[in-house]
Design a protein around this motif. Structure first.
Motif, short mmCIF file in Angstrom:
data_model
loop_
_atom_site.label_atom_id
_atom_site.label_comp_id
_atom_site.label_asym_id
_atom_site.label_seq_id
_atom_site.Cartn_x
_atom_site.Cartn_y
_atom_site.Cartn_z
N GLU A 32 -0.96 44.73 1.78
CA GLU A 32 -0.91 46.43 3.16
C GLU A 32 -1.14 46.97 2.31
O GLU A 32 -0.35 47.88 1.58
CB GLU A 32 0.90 45.57 3.51
N VAL A 33 -2.32 47.38 1.79
CA VAL A 33 -2.61 48.40 0.99
C VAL A 33 -3.79 49.21 2.12
O VAL A 33 -4.57 48.36 2.89
CB VAL A 33 -3.64 48.20 -0.10
N GLU A 34 -4.19 50.16 1.66
CA GLU A 34 -5.76 51.06 2.52
C GLU A 34 -6.54 50.52 2.63
O GLU A 34 -7.64 50.11 3.17
CB GLU A 34 -5.27 52.50 2.83
N THR A 35 -7.28 50.11 1.75
CA THR A 35 -8.32 49.48 0.65
C THR A 35 -7.75 48.34 0.55
O THR A 35 -7.00 47.33 -0.72
CB THR A 35 -9.01 50.35 -0.22
N PRO A 36 -8.37 47.22 1.18
CA PRO A 36 -8.49 45.71 0.34
C PRO A 36 -8.75 45.48 -0.75
O PRO A 36 -9.72 45.93 -1.11
CB PRO A 36 -8.91 44.67 1.26
N ILE A 37 -8.02 45.27 -1.50
CA ILE A 37 -8.21 44.77 -3.16
C ILE A 37 -9.36 43.20 -3.15
O ILE A 37 -9.56 43.22 -3.88
CB ILE A 37 -6.56 44.00 -3.74
N VAL A 38 -8.05 42.15 -2.36
CA VAL A 38 -9.17 41.55 -2.47
C VAL A 38 -9.68 40.58 -1.10
O VAL A 38 -8.82 41.32 -0.14
CB VAL A 38 -8.44 39.71 -2.87
N VAL A 39 -10.98 40.31 -0.73
CA VAL A 39 -11.50 39.66 0.22
C VAL A 39 -12.18 38.27 0.86
O VAL A 39 -13.31 38.30 -0.32
CB VAL A 39 -12.71 41.06 0.94
N ILE A 40 -11.91 37.76 1.10
CA ILE A 40 -12.37 36.59 0.87
C ILE A 40 -13.61 36.02 1.97
O ILE A 40 -13.34 36.54 3.76
CB ILE A 40 -11.63 35.06 1.32
N ALA A 41 -14.64 36.14 1.86
CA ALA A 41 -15.87 36.27 2.69
C ALA A 41 -16.53 35.20 2.66
O ALA A 41 -17.11 34.75 1.38
CB ALA A 41 -16.72 37.52 2.64
N PRO A 42 -17.06 34.60 3.98
CA PRO A 42 -17.91 33.59 3.38
C PRO A 42 -19.70 33.98 3.11
O PRO A 42 -19.83 34.41 2.98
CB PRO A 42 -18.10 33.07 5.00
N SER A 95 -6.94 40.73 -11.31
CA SER A 95 -6.35 41.09 -13.03
C SER A 95 -6.73 41.70 -13.72
O SER A 95 -7.07 42.70 -14.37
CB SER A 95 -5.11 40.39 -13.47
N LYS A 96 -7.73 40.79 -14.05
CA LYS A 96 -8.96 41.10 -14.93
C LYS A 96 -10.02 42.72 -14.83
O LYS A 96 -9.97 43.56 -16.01
CB LYS A 96 -10.19 40.31 -15.14
N CYS A 97 -10.63 43.24 -13.30
CA CYS A 97 -11.18 44.26 -13.16
C CYS A 97 -10.46 43.91 -12.02
O CYS A 97 -11.69 45.83 -11.45
CB CYS A 97 -12.74 44.04 -13.00
N GLY A 98 -9.56 44.58 -11.23
CA GLY A 98 -9.58 44.87 -10.21
C GLY A 98 -8.79 46.61 -10.26
O GLY A 98 -8.85 47.59 -9.55
N ILE A 99 -8.19 47.14 -11.39
CA ILE A 99 -8.23 48.06 -11.51
C ILE A 99 -9.39 49.81 -11.79
O ILE A 99 -9.87 50.47 -11.23
CB ILE A 99 -7.63 48.38 -13.20
N TYR A 100 -10.66 48.51 -11.38
CA TYR A 100 -11.71 49.53 -12.00
C TYR A 100 -12.85 48.83 -10.68
O TYR A 100 -13.98 49.52 -10.55
CB TYR A 100 -12.48 48.51 -12.58
N THR A 101 -12.18 48.03 -9.94
CA THR A 101 -13.03 48.44 -8.53
C THR A 101 -11.90 48.36 -7.67
O THR A 101 -10.82 47.48 -7.42
CB THR A 101 -14.08 46.38 -8.55
N ASP A 102 -12.79 48.54 -6.24
CA ASP A 102 -11.39 49.35 -5.28
C ASP A 102 -11.17 47.99 -4.61
O ASP A 102 -10.10 47.15 -4.65
CB ASP A 102 -12.08 50.23 -4.24
#
Length: 602
Positions: free
Chosen positions: A278-288, A227-234
């Motif tokens: 379900e969006v073309e470019t993921p908004i958030v990804v959890i990665a180890p 919510s804080k910076c999701g507009i400015y990062t894909d």
């Protein structure tokens, strides 16, 4: 009973001896025995070498078949180079119909290796789709903590408040902590299987602006980083907090284990809707974290952290230290808070938390009490101060390496972590200035001055609105405003950085002036997404950008590779994955860039 049994066994042995013929053994000289052993060793080495050679040849034949298939399917084209053409035409089949490996030179072998890598990567991503990995991860978390999450939402609590409440009840604590080892083992197993696929998916999204969160275990439970910076990062890449907390779980009292376990679970579930959208470019990804899954990488971050701790200690105490051991030896002599304070030359570099108040002595005392209670660290003042800097620098190096690996920009939302991140870039710039005779390589610029010291950005976007924006493609031009400035800075070449740095930041400032005007226009339009008005998304606070155009791979690996940092042996201590990353960084000639997003205090 025991004695009789022994007698029977003894009689049987005697009988066997009587029945045996006497065998005369020849004495073997020690020298001959030594020769025999050498022969055995030599045969073992030969067998091992033959096995390794056979395995290599099998891998090479597989690669060559994939190379041939890639040509046949038109997936690769031959560059107009006579050496390549000549090398490929020289490849022949043997009498057995298989490729004669003696006809395959190094150039063709390299081409085959590259094609195999790409093909295997495609197969890996096909076998483990990113959306499926994210769904399975969150399903596992929800299966274990779904009921807790529902109650938290119903009672309008934060993950912190829910964690505190549950960790106060003795009868609940044990039921929470007992499953932790098994749960962590399952999470590790999941990421060992799916982690490389996540990295491959994220790394291969080259045309997106990725924000890589770092500086803390996980984003603040009071705020949603998307919510804080999701507009400015894909895409925002978040770490798995359970992996990052392994040490806390293993060293903390049960009460603290229960608190962190519940808090992490409830906090991460707040991102399920975004990660599984379900969006073309993921908004958030959890990665180890590779540093948790691979011990060599973790050890490498520690080495880098120790080197940076020496630079920090030089500023802190106003003296040089030849090694980390020398620094810790000095720290050992500072066995009282008074001695630590007396040795400080730059008190501003002794930072535990930007929100802590009181004198330096009071802050050290508080750190001793807090840390010894939470993770059972030392209560020795000098060692605590030196060790704290090393730990912070390890985190900075891990974030920089992780960001470069994933092709993203570090995103930090904790002011304390931001300070150490800037110091890390400053120390790298200092080393580069000495080696390359360049000046002013580290730049920090706050952009909040554009709005009378209170920067405004679209930083309070509801989750559902953010998803709707992505689905409709709205506001893409606003996301690009910040991205343009950051990428210009990231790609600035070290040789002309001094001349262009101010211009780069001028571009960012102009972009934000334009951005401010766009926000006004958008607010007037009264556009709504998911039932909310754009004007209600305005956040006020601090937005800063920092960079260090060192001309080195972002964490100073060129220096390390030149044998100027670590004691011998050096290059063999660097994990293979890091070496590859260093080589890529040299080709890109990019500088590390970081961004800070923090809300103003109410």
């Amino acid at each position: 009973m025991v004695k009789k049994a022994k007698k029977k066994v003894a009689k049987k042995r005697v009988a066997k001896k009587k029945g045996k013929k006497k065998v005369t053994k020849k004495k073997t000289s020690g020298k001959k025995r030594e020769v025999d052993v050498r022969k055995e060793v030599s045969m073992d080495e030969t067998n091992t070498h033959d096995a390794e050679q056979k395995a290599y040849e099998e891998r090479l034949r597989r690669r060559l078949k994939q190379l041939r298939r890639a040509f046949e399917e038109g997936n690769i084209r031959i560059p107009d180079d006579p050496h390549i053409t000549e090398s490929l035409l020289a490849v022949r089949n043997g009498p057995d119909g298989e490729i004669d490996l003696n006809s395959v030179n190094g150039l063709v072998r390299s081409m085959a290796l590259a094609v195999t890598f790409m093909e295997d990567r495609k197969e890996l991503k096909k076998a483990f789709p990113l959306d499926e990995i994210q769904h399975k991860y969150f399903e596992a978390i929800e299966d274990n903590f779904g009921e807790f999450y529902k109650k938290m939402i119903e009672q309008e609590l934060t993950p912190h408040e829910a964690g505190v409440a549950l960790s106060q009840r003795k009868e609940v604590i044990k039921s929470i902590t007992d499953p932790i080892p098994e749960f962590i083992e399952a999470i590790e197993g999941f990421w060992h299987q799916a982690g490389e696929a996540v990295f491959a998916h994220v790394e291969d999204t080259h045309d997106t602006l990725k924000g890589v969160f770092g500086g803390d275990l996980f984003p603040s439970q009071n705020e949603n980083i998307a919510s804080k910076c999701g507009i400015y990062t894909d895409t925002i890449i978040l770490p798995d907090p359970f992996l990052r907390s392994k040490e806390i779980f293993s060293r903390s009292p049960e009460k603290d284990q229960a608190y962190y376990f519940i808090k992490h679970a409830l906090n991460i579930l707040q991102y399920k809707e975004l990660a599984c959208a379900e969006v073309e470019t993921p908004i958030v990804v959890i990665a180890p974290d590779k540093g948790v899954l691979e011990e060599r990488e973790r050890d490498y971050y520690i080495k880098l952290g120790k080197e940076d701790a020496l630079s920090h200690a030089k500023k802190l105490f106003g003296r040089d230290f030849e090694s980390f051991e020398e620094l810790m030896g000095f720290a050992t002599t500072l066995d009282s808070i008074e001695k630590v304070v007396a040795e400080l030359k730059d008190k501003s570099r002794l930072l535990f938390d930007t929100e802590w108040e009181g004198s330096i002595s009071e802050q050290i005392q508080f750190a001793i009490e807090k840390d010894s209670e939470k993770v059972r660290l030392t209560n020795h003042p000098g060692i605590l101060v030196a060790g704290h800097a090393m730990g912070r620098m390890c985190i900075c190096n891990e974030l920089l390496i992780r960001s470069r690996r994933l092709g993203g920009t570090p995103i930090i939302d904790v002011p304390t972590s931001w300070k150490y991140f800037n110091w890390k870039l400053e120390y790298d710039a200092d080393k580069a200035e000495i080696e390359r005779n360049l000046k002013n390589l580290h730049v920090l610029r706050g952009l909040q001055s554009l709005a009378e010291n209170k920067m405004q950005w679209l930083g309070k976007v509801p989750v559902k609105a953010l998803i709707e924006i992505r689905k409709t493609g709205a506001l893409a031009e606003i996301r690009e405003v910040l991205g343009k400035g950051v990428m210009e800075l990231a790609q600035a070449k070290p040789t002309n950085f001094h001349q262009t740095a101010d211009q780069v930041f001028d571009n960012i400032e102009h972009a934000f002036v334009d951005h401010k005007e766009k926000i006004k226009k958008l607010s007037k339009k009264k556009w709504k997404f998911a039932g909310t008005d754009i004007g209600s998304w305005l956040a006020v606070g601090t937005l800063e950008v920092t960079a260090a155009a060192t001309g080195l791979p972002v964490w100073g690996l060129a220096t390390i590779a030149a044998n100027q940092v670590f004691d011998f042996p050096k290059l063999k201590d660097i994990p293979a994955s890091i070496k590859e990353l260093a080589e890529e960084s040299r080709k890109l000639k990019q500088s590390p860039v970081g961004m800070l997003f923090t809300y103003a205090k109410k």
